[in-house]
Design a protein around this motif. Structure first.
Motif, short mmCIF file in Angstrom:
data_model
loop_
_atom_site.label_atom_id
_atom_site.label_comp_id
_atom_site.label_asym_id
_atom_site.label_seq_id
_atom_site.Cartn_x
_atom_site.Cartn_y
_atom_site.Cartn_z
N VAL A 33 0.84 -1.18 0.00
CA VAL A 33 0.00 0.00 0.00
C VAL A 33 0.89 1.25 0.00
N GLN A 34 0.61 2.14 -0.92
CA GLN A 34 1.32 3.42 -0.95
C GLN A 34 0.35 4.51 -0.51
N LEU A 35 0.83 5.38 0.35
CA LEU A 35 0.01 6.46 0.88
C LEU A 35 0.65 7.80 0.53
N GLN A 36 -0.17 8.70 0.02
CA GLN A 36 0.30 10.02 -0.38
C GLN A 36 -0.51 11.06 0.36
N ALA A 37 0.12 11.73 1.29
CA ALA A 37 -0.55 12.77 2.06
C ALA A 37 -0.32 14.13 1.44
N SER A 38 -1.32 14.99 1.57
CA SER A 38 -1.21 16.34 1.03
C SER A 38 -2.14 17.27 1.81
N GLY A 39 -1.96 18.58 1.60
CA GLY A 39 -2.88 19.54 2.16
C GLY A 39 -2.35 20.40 3.29
N GLY A 40 -1.14 20.16 3.72
CA GLY A 40 -0.59 20.96 4.80
C GLY A 40 -0.35 22.40 4.37
N GLY A 41 -0.06 23.25 5.35
CA GLY A 41 0.21 24.64 5.04
C GLY A 41 0.24 25.48 6.30
N LEU A 42 0.20 26.79 6.08
CA LEU A 42 0.24 27.76 7.17
C LEU A 42 -1.15 28.35 7.36
N VAL A 43 -1.60 28.39 8.60
CA VAL A 43 -2.93 28.92 8.89
C VAL A 43 -2.86 29.64 10.24
N ARG A 44 -3.71 30.62 10.41
CA ARG A 44 -3.77 31.33 11.68
C ARG A 44 -4.59 30.54 12.70
N ALA A 45 -4.30 30.79 13.94
CA ALA A 45 -5.07 30.15 15.01
C ALA A 45 -6.56 30.45 14.83
N GLY A 46 -7.36 29.42 15.02
CA GLY A 46 -8.78 29.55 14.82
C GLY A 46 -9.23 29.19 13.42
N GLY A 47 -8.29 29.05 12.53
CA GLY A 47 -8.60 28.72 11.15
C GLY A 47 -8.78 27.23 10.92
N SER A 48 -8.98 26.89 9.64
CA SER A 48 -9.23 25.49 9.25
C SER A 48 -8.28 25.07 8.14
N LEU A 49 -8.08 23.77 8.09
CA LEU A 49 -7.22 23.19 7.06
C LEU A 49 -7.67 21.76 6.85
N GLY A 50 -7.59 21.29 5.62
CA GLY A 50 -7.96 19.91 5.32
C GLY A 50 -6.80 19.14 4.76
N LEU A 51 -6.59 17.94 5.25
CA LEU A 51 -5.55 17.05 4.76
C LEU A 51 -6.19 15.89 4.00
N SER A 52 -5.45 15.39 3.02
CA SER A 52 -5.90 14.23 2.26
C SER A 52 -4.82 13.16 2.28
N CYS A 53 -5.24 11.92 2.18
CA CYS A 53 -4.31 10.80 2.11
C CYS A 53 -4.86 9.81 1.08
N ALA A 54 -4.20 9.76 -0.06
CA ALA A 54 -4.63 8.87 -1.14
C ALA A 54 -3.89 7.54 -1.04
N ALA A 55 -4.64 6.46 -1.06
CA ALA A 55 -4.07 5.12 -0.97
C ALA A 55 -4.06 4.46 -2.33
N SER A 56 -3.00 3.73 -2.62
CA SER A 56 -2.90 3.01 -3.88
C SER A 56 -2.08 1.74 -3.68
N GLY A 57 -2.12 0.90 -4.66
CA GLY A 57 -1.29 -0.29 -4.62
C GLY A 57 -2.04 -1.57 -4.35
N ARG A 58 -3.03 -1.49 -3.51
CA ARG A 58 -3.87 -2.65 -3.23
C ARG A 58 -5.14 -2.17 -2.57
N THR A 59 -6.10 -3.03 -2.49
CA THR A 59 -7.34 -2.63 -1.86
C THR A 59 -7.14 -2.37 -0.37
N VAL A 60 -7.74 -1.33 0.11
CA VAL A 60 -7.61 -0.97 1.52
C VAL A 60 -8.91 -1.12 2.26
N SER A 61 -9.87 -1.80 1.65
CA SER A 61 -11.20 -1.90 2.23
C SER A 61 -11.22 -2.60 3.58
#
Length: 122
Positions: A1-29
């Motif tokens: 299984v390969q995992l690719q995370a993305s979505g990080g960054g700089l944000v001010r306190a009180g703010g929001s941010l979303g991260l993603s993690c895409a899985a590939s290589g085999r079924t992860v069900s």
């Protein structure tokens, strides 16, 4: 299984941010997917987990009520929506996958993505 995370960054306190993690290589069900984080000079910390098959979730006390973990089966992607961010949430965030028993213990996870840095300014 390969995992690719993305979505990080700089944000001010009180703010929001979303991260993603895409899985590939085999079924992860049949896997559990976790998010962990590590701040500079600190140990790796559990953040949240989701069961890919059932959708059951669990959160660390420090993020419960502010973070939401979810998954998109069609896209083989797990998300971490982070709201009401605090400076103490600053860390590199890692997604991970494990088969078998539900666990908050990072060392029990078999597959890891690269970290994505989240910086929360005060």
């Amino acid at each position: 299984v390969q995992l690719q995370a993305s979505g990080g960054g700089l944000v001010r306190a009180g703010g929001s941010l979303g991260l993603s993690c895409a899985a590939s290589g085999r079924t992860v069900s049949n896997y559990h997917m976790g998010w962990f984080r590590q701040a500079p000079g600190k140990e790796r910390e559990y953040v949240a987990i989701i069961s890919w098959s059932s959708g059951n979730t669990d959160y660390a006390d420090s993020v419960r009520g502010r973070f939401t973990i979810s998954r998109d089966n069609a896209k083989n992607t797990v998300y971490l929506q982070m709201n009401s961010l605090k400076p103490e949430d600053t860390a590199s965030y890692y997604c991970a996958a494990k088969f078998g028993i539900w666990s908050r213990v990072g060392s029990s996870y078999e597959y890891w993505g690269q970290g994505t840095l989240v910086t929360v300014s005060s």
